[in-house]
Write an enzyme that holds these catalytic residues in place. Sequence first.
Site, PDB file in Angstrom:
ATOM      1  N   ASP A 294      45.495  33.065  50.942  1.00 14.34           N
ATOM      2  CA  ASP A 294      45.189  34.404  50.476  1.00 14.34           C
ATOM      3  C   ASP A 294      45.071  35.295  51.718  1.00 14.34           C
ATOM      4  O   ASP A 294      45.144  34.836  52.857  1.00 14.34           O
ATOM      5  CB  ASP A 294      43.908  34.400  49.619  1.00 14.34           C
TER       6      ASP A 294
HETATM    7  C1  GLC Z   1      44.165  39.647  47.644  1.00 12.48           C
HETATM    8  C2  GLC Z   1      43.848  38.765  46.478  1.00 12.48           C
HETATM    9  C3  GLC Z   1      45.017  37.985  45.963  1.00 12.48           C
HETATM   10  C4  GLC Z   1      46.286  38.773  46.191  1.00 12.48           C
HETATM   11  C5  GLC Z   1      46.490  38.878  47.691  1.00 12.48           C
HETATM   12  C6  GLC Z   1      47.735  39.703  48.033  1.00 12.48           C
HETATM   13  O1  GLC Z   1      43.082  39.728  48.518  1.00 12.48           O
HETATM   14  O2  GLC Z   1      42.745  37.871  46.603  1.00 12.48           O
HETATM   15  O3  GLC Z   1      44.785  37.715  44.575  1.00 12.48           O
HETATM   16  O4  GLC Z   1      47.386  38.103  45.596  1.00 12.48           O
HETATM   17  O5  GLC Z   1      45.363  39.436  48.347  1.00 12.48           O
HETATM   18  O6  GLC Z   1      47.556  41.028  47.645  1.00 12.48           O
END
Ligand code: GLC
Length: 753
Positions: A294
């Site tokens: 993430d």
């Molecule tokens: C965010 C979220 C995740 C998302 C990623 C990209 O912080 O936790 O669900 O897909 O970053 O945007």
Amino acid sequence: MKLLSKLLLLALLVALPTSTLVAANTPKDKTDKEIMRKVDALMKKMTLREKIGQLIQLRPSEGDITGPDGEQLKVEDFIREGCCGSLLSVASPDEIMRFQRLAVDSSRLGIPLLFGHDVIHGCRIIFPENLGVSASWDVEAAERLARVSAEEAAAFGIAWTFSPMCDVSADPRWGRVSEGSGEDPYLGAAMARAMVRGYQGDDLSDPNTILACVKHFAAYGAPQGGRDYNTVDMSERMFRDRYLPPYRAAIDEGAATVMTSFNDFNAIPATGNKWLMRTVLRDELGFDGFVVTDYNAMHEMVAHGVAADGKEAAAMAFDAHVNMDMVDCDYLMYGEELVRERRVSEKTIDELCRAVLVAKFRLGLFDDPYRYGGDRYETAMYKSENLKIARDVARKSMVLLRNENDLLPLDGNERMALIGPFGDSGSEMLGSWSAFGEGDRSITFLEGLQERFGSENVAYTEGCKPLEQIEGGIDAAVAAANGADVVLLALGLPNKCSGEAASMTSIELPQPQLELLDAVAATGKPVAILLVTGRPMDITDEVGKVDAVLVTWHAGTMAGAALADVVSGDFNPSGRLTMTFPYDIGQVPIHYSMKRTGRPMPSPDARAKYLSRYLFTPNEPLYCFGYGLSYTTFDYSDLKVLTPEVKIGEPVRVSVKVTNSGKRDGDEVVQLYLHDKVASTTRPVRELKGFRKVALKAGESKVVEFTIQPEDMAFCRADMEFAQEPGDFDVWIGHDSNAPLHGGFTVKQDIRK
Ligand code: GLC
């Protein structure tokens, strides 16, 4: 040990493939064999830095990246150097095309980029937030959502969505419940499968399919205190029984990628957690795609306190066989050094890189790097047939919780007053993670109601803002109410109170809205609350003040049209809660499948002191899992256990008769719950193990049959095996998780084994 033996052993160890990654690069079929050949040929040309470059995902819109020595670097520099494999959240089709051309034309090997984005409940056309979609209990609807999302995303230039979110959660304090499918693993698994099917179809080379991403692995939905990013600590048994099933289902359905979660899982952050990422994800679940962290989650292992610096974080992530580093670049800064220091083998880097390249080949990006986006964009967005699908999903997601005196549906002769901060806002219909949704393209409640009932029949006043009063707002609202026959009160929480980093310690309506509600209710006019929310709310003190409550969720681009369909009775509401609405926040986390305890409630002696209860609050929620009203009524009878005794490994068949005993046609969500009466571990009082949406005309009856599969009776036993046990089972079938209609069956040990 003789030198020769040592050399032989060393040769063997070096040659051994990193077992948990081999699956990721084992060809599935003839096409794959050809892809693997091409990938191997390409990798032979790549430098170590270029292989690591494929493991880097960057986000251009957040400004420049700080390089290893702190200088500001542009994304374009990374792309030219072949040090970027993927971009996320690029804001326009033109920008996507520009970056792709740069990668193909200006990097040494011209490897195409993979563009990812959070298309989780729609791309341009926005569907209800996923919690709302799950309330439709309609897996076909979820699959259609994903199909439409993939079609628009692909036309935009996006080949990878960070969806489905598979995090089970029973804690409405956590804002991200809006993105998931609620508290139940069985329903969550069904929704996850449907969305993977919708995104990926059955052939990733189809230009209208995109990679799915199972997130957030794992158990991100159980943060202590409901506070986002907080500690997750649970038994392995709890994880396997309650949290793992939706991830497993999505992976079984063939999801191409997985995203690590921010949280630590039993004290080790998911991104560096070898048990989660290798033992469970790759070895047990057989995941053969690639894993992305993430956002910045790799480097956050420094903040977690398990890595002294980015280099240590990168080492942990490599060791957990995480393929791609989202935005923090620790892999790029330290990967070569770690290989030089033999802390990660080049073979591992090769395997991690290969899985990313295989995905790009499977998408057809090497055949045509511009197949996603380009001139497809102009014709693919907002197609009328897709808007119709969004309207249908939105109205199926709405849940009627209260309808005293059959206030709804309205017959159209009433003078309506639509009041509240969500009555005429297109942007507030989009919810969180609304991708490329456009608020000004949404149909507001006011627009939908006026279209259906005529502008002259629907007056509107805002009354208050979502979180603050408006000068004179309440007076205007009271006047509007007094001038109407019925009031529709659009209350709830704004988009920003939904989704990531939106945890709340109170899930009541904001004070200005409570004051508006009290003033409008005091007029004595019949009132229906239209509850715009991405989470269950504590409306215990409010429901008695109004005649009806319809949970609309953040219903998306077609919100107003869907609402009008329901309020007018053109569509009979069939939504059912997939997350419990608590009686009081103090009950949270609360869900229907709790354990009995040794001092269970309800008890024959309700006055007994020593029971598992609260002093001044009931154990029961305000509205339970599976609950929702219709404009008609459904009766259940003749529950038959067709196989009252089976052996382990044999299915159980049960049937029930469902009758539409009202005056309107309607859809019923027939729900089947099991309880394992005596087992080697404590078992939930009820578990959803089957559901079916059934259309019934007024007066019509149907016999609905369920087959309970052996694996649906399996659980993490005392011996930690995930398997069935012999014993007696309760079975209930009915309208919600309190269904009273009961039967039983016995599972016998198969003595021949
Ligand atoms: C965010 C979220 C995740 C998302 C990623 C990209 O912080 O936790 O669900 O897909 O970053 O945007």
